[in-house]
Motif scaffolding. Structure first.
Motif, PDB file in Angstrom:
ATOM      1  N   ARG A  93       0.835  -1.193   0.000  1.00  0.00           N
ATOM      2  CA  ARG A  93       0.000   0.000   0.000  1.00  0.00           C
ATOM      3  C   ARG A  93       0.875   1.249   0.000  1.00  0.00           C
ATOM      4  O   ARG A  93       2.066   1.197   0.299  1.00  0.00           O
ATOM      5  N   GLU A  94       0.241   2.374  -0.291  1.00  0.00           N
ATOM      6  CA  GLU A  94       0.988   3.611  -0.493  1.00  0.00           C
ATOM      7  C   GLU A  94       1.732   4.081   0.747  1.00  0.00           C
ATOM      8  O   GLU A  94       2.694   4.848   0.636  1.00  0.00           O
ATOM      9  N   ASN A  95       1.319   3.647   1.926  1.00  0.00           N
ATOM     10  CA  ASN A  95       2.004   4.096   3.141  1.00  0.00           C
ATOM     11  C   ASN A  95       3.059   3.121   3.634  1.00  0.00           C
ATOM     12  O   ASN A  95       3.580   3.278   4.738  1.00  0.00           O
ATOM     13  N   GLU A  96       3.413   2.125   2.805  1.00  0.00           N
ATOM     14  CA  GLU A  96       4.498   1.206   3.169  1.00  0.00           C
ATOM     15  C   GLU A  96       5.848   1.912   2.999  1.00  0.00           C
ATOM     16  O   GLU A  96       5.980   2.893   2.266  1.00  0.00           O
ATOM     17  N   LEU A 109       8.780 -12.046  -5.353  1.00  0.00           N
ATOM     18  CA  LEU A 109       7.358 -11.807  -5.144  1.00  0.00           C
ATOM     19  C   LEU A 109       7.111 -10.316  -4.969  1.00  0.00           C
ATOM     20  O   LEU A 109       7.735  -9.678  -4.122  1.00  0.00           O
ATOM     21  N   LEU A 110       6.209  -9.757  -5.781  1.00  0.00           N
ATOM     22  CA  LEU A 110       5.911  -8.333  -5.706  1.00  0.00           C
ATOM     23  C   LEU A 110       4.485  -8.098  -6.193  1.00  0.00           C
ATOM     24  O   LEU A 110       4.126  -8.483  -7.304  1.00  0.00           O
ATOM     25  N   LYS A 111       3.666  -7.460  -5.326  1.00  0.00           N
ATOM     26  CA  LYS A 111       2.291  -7.138  -5.672  1.00  0.00           C
ATOM     27  C   LYS A 111       1.977  -5.720  -5.211  1.00  0.00           C
ATOM     28  O   LYS A 111       2.602  -5.208  -4.289  1.00  0.00           O
ATOM     29  N   LEU A 112       0.989  -5.114  -5.857  1.00  0.00           N
ATOM     30  CA  LEU A 112       0.530  -3.773  -5.491  1.00  0.00           C
ATOM     31  C   LEU A 112      -0.926  -3.808  -5.039  1.00  0.00           C
ATOM     32  O   LEU A 112      -1.740  -4.548  -5.611  1.00  0.00           O
ATOM     33  N   ASP A 113      -1.257  -3.011  -4.042  1.00  0.00           N
ATOM     34  CA  ASP A 113      -2.629  -2.806  -3.603  1.00  0.00           C
ATOM     35  C   ASP A 113      -3.099  -1.453  -4.160  1.00  0.00           C
ATOM     36  O   ASP A 113      -2.561  -0.406  -3.794  1.00  0.00           O
ATOM     37  N   SER A 114      -4.074  -1.480  -5.050  1.00  0.00           N
ATOM     38  CA  SER A 114      -4.556  -0.254  -5.702  1.00  0.00           C
ATOM     39  C   SER A 114      -5.925   0.173  -5.185  1.00  0.00           C
ATOM     40  O   SER A 114      -6.671   0.874  -5.885  1.00  0.00           O
ATOM     41  N   THR A 115      -6.250  -0.229  -3.949  1.00  0.00           N
ATOM     42  CA  THR A 115      -7.545   0.130  -3.366  1.00  0.00           C
ATOM     43  C   THR A 115      -7.752   1.637  -3.344  1.00  0.00           C
ATOM     44  O   THR A 115      -8.850   2.147  -3.612  1.00  0.00           O
ATOM     45  N   TYR A 151      -5.297  14.987  -3.032  1.00  0.00           N
ATOM     46  CA  TYR A 151      -4.798  14.018  -4.007  1.00  0.00           C
ATOM     47  C   TYR A 151      -3.283  14.016  -4.122  1.00  0.00           C
ATOM     48  O   TYR A 151      -2.723  13.151  -4.795  1.00  0.00           O
ATOM     49  N   ALA A 152      -2.602  14.974  -3.500  1.00  0.00           N
ATOM     50  CA  ALA A 152      -1.148  15.011  -3.564  1.00  0.00           C
ATOM     51  C   ALA A 152      -0.577  13.960  -2.616  1.00  0.00           C
ATOM     52  O   ALA A 152      -0.899  13.934  -1.435  1.00  0.00           O
ATOM     53  N   GLY A 153       0.257  13.074  -3.152  1.00  0.00           N
ATOM     54  CA  GLY A 153       0.811  11.970  -2.384  1.00  0.00           C
ATOM     55  C   GLY A 153       1.149  10.832  -3.314  1.00  0.00           C
ATOM     56  O   GLY A 153       1.222  11.011  -4.535  1.00  0.00           O
ATOM     57  N   GLY A 154       1.371   9.644  -2.779  1.00  0.00           N
ATOM     58  CA  GLY A 154       1.717   8.483  -3.584  1.00  0.00           C
ATOM     59  C   GLY A 154       0.490   7.671  -3.948  1.00  0.00           C
ATOM     60  O   GLY A 154      -0.445   7.534  -3.148  1.00  0.00           O
ATOM     61  N   TRP A 155       0.482   7.114  -5.164  1.00  0.00           N
ATOM     62  CA  TRP A 155      -0.643   6.328  -5.665  1.00  0.00           C
ATOM     63  C   TRP A 155      -0.140   5.073  -6.377  1.00  0.00           C
ATOM     64  O   TRP A 155       0.808   5.134  -7.163  1.00  0.00           O
TER      65      TRP A 155
END
Length: 377
Positions: free
Chosen positions: A158-161, A321-327, A272-276
């Protein structure tokens, strides 16, 4: 950085928003940058590009006639702050997309200094030059899914990792994320421009001829009837067609530009400013061998592969192993993937077959963009 809220309606791009907009795009001679330039042009944006010469031969920049989609194309190094600032100021851009990079993991082992110089200081240079641009309203700084400190977790980041990176490439992109956050907080908080970063998965699509990338390697081998050599067949990656994250970048820029500047920060207040993250669905985080098998089945005769078991291959670390959470992107932007992996492969292989057949690849690429927009409606 918790900014989650209730889901919003699925969003589509607004061509009226982009019509006549002045856009500055670094990396327009590259694979993703070329596609983004074509898409912006199709919506009526006035694109100024800044990049080194095309990194491969052939290249999408030439086969897709990307330069025709720009009003200005500057071939120069992003490490040259003076040249970059001059080109940016000439553009009078309202929106900036930053895609220029040294994008390859294995190349970063061979040239770590250049990798950090381009990916970190190049980002610093652009952010610094943007401070002198009075017309600026929004910037989307593109990094990668590999910017996270990869702990080989079975769930998506997630973006806050935490940012991190084992190899110079991944580390440089984690550093770039920290640079973007620092400039946003130091120089753009409460100002007139919204600054965001975007992280995509393993992107595939027509017009990529880079070395050490799976699909270009497959195309080169399949077309010659040779077996492609796989380094890490069991590695899991988030695979997606190039138009998927580009749609996310465009949506994000629209929202950044349309928001009030007072809300543009990463403190969790709904801005909206931040990581996505813009990654594929969970089912499309697949192994390399899964992708190769599916591509070979679609390609047909001449498709074969083998496994690299050499000691040299084992010496170079690559995450398994690498995955993204786009919630966050789904809930806040209404963005979601439109193409599953078999469709993404079909669009990609179709593009290369058309190129081998001598078709007009500018027209073919524009038709794929139009088709994708229809899927998103």
């Amino acid at each position: 950085m918790e900014r989650r809220s209730g889901p919003v309606e699925a969003m589509v791009l607004d061509p009226n928003f982009w019509r006549g907009k002045s856009v500055f795009l670094t990396g327009h001679t590259g694979f993703k940058g070329g596609w983004l330039t074509l898409w912006l042009h199709a919506m009526g944006a006035r694109v100024s590009g800044y990049s080194l010469a095309p990194p491969t031969q052939p290249a999408l920049f030439e086969t897709g006639r990307v330069q025709e989609a720009t009003r200005a194309s500057t071939l120069a190094d992003i490490r040259d702050l003076g040249s970059l600032r001059d080109a940016l100021l000439r553009s009078e851009a309202e929106i900036v997309f930053h895609l220029a990079a040294q994008p390859l993991v294995r190349a970063s082992y061979a040239a770590p200094v250049d990798t950090y110089a381009v990916n970190v200081m190049g980002t610093v240079h652009l952010l610094e030059a943007m401070r002198d641009l009075p017309s600026l309203r929004a910037a989307v700084m593109i990094t990668t899914d590999k910017c996270y400190e990869n702990r080989e977790w079975p769930w998506g980041y997630r973006e806050n990792e935490a940012m991190g990176g084992h190899d110079p490439y991944a580390s440089s992109k984690g550093c770039a994320e920290l640079v973007v956050a620092a400039y946003r907080r130091s120089f753009y908080a409460g100002g007139t421009a919204g600054i965001a970063s975007a992280r995509a998965g393993n992107v595939i699509g027509g017009g990529d001829w880079a070395s050490d990338r799976l699909v270009p390697d497959l195309i080169r081998a399949f077309a010659c009837g040779q077996a492609v050599t796989l380094r890490n067949p069991d590695a899991v990656r988030p695979w997606q067609h190039v138009l998927e994250p580009l749609a996310g970048y465009l949506l994000l820029a629209e929202r950044l530009t349309g928001s009030g500047s007072a809300e543009m920060d990463d403190r969790g207040d709904g801005g909206y400013a931040g990581g996505w993250n813009f990654g594929p669905s969970e089912r499309d985080a697949r192994t390399v061998i899964d992708v190769v098998s599916a591509a070979a089945a679609q390609w047909g005769q001449g498709a074969a592969w083998n496994i690299d078991t050499s000691a040299e291959n084992r010496q170079v670390h690559e995450a398994r192993l690498l995955k993204l959470d786009s919630t966050l992107a789904r809930e806040r932007l209404g963005w979601k993937p439109r193409l599953d992996l078999p469709q993404a492969l079909a669009w990609t292989l179709g593009w290369y077959r058309a190129h081998h057949a001598g078709e007009d690849m500018h027209a073919y690429s524009m038709a794929q963009i139009e088709r994708y927009q229809e899927l998103s409606a």
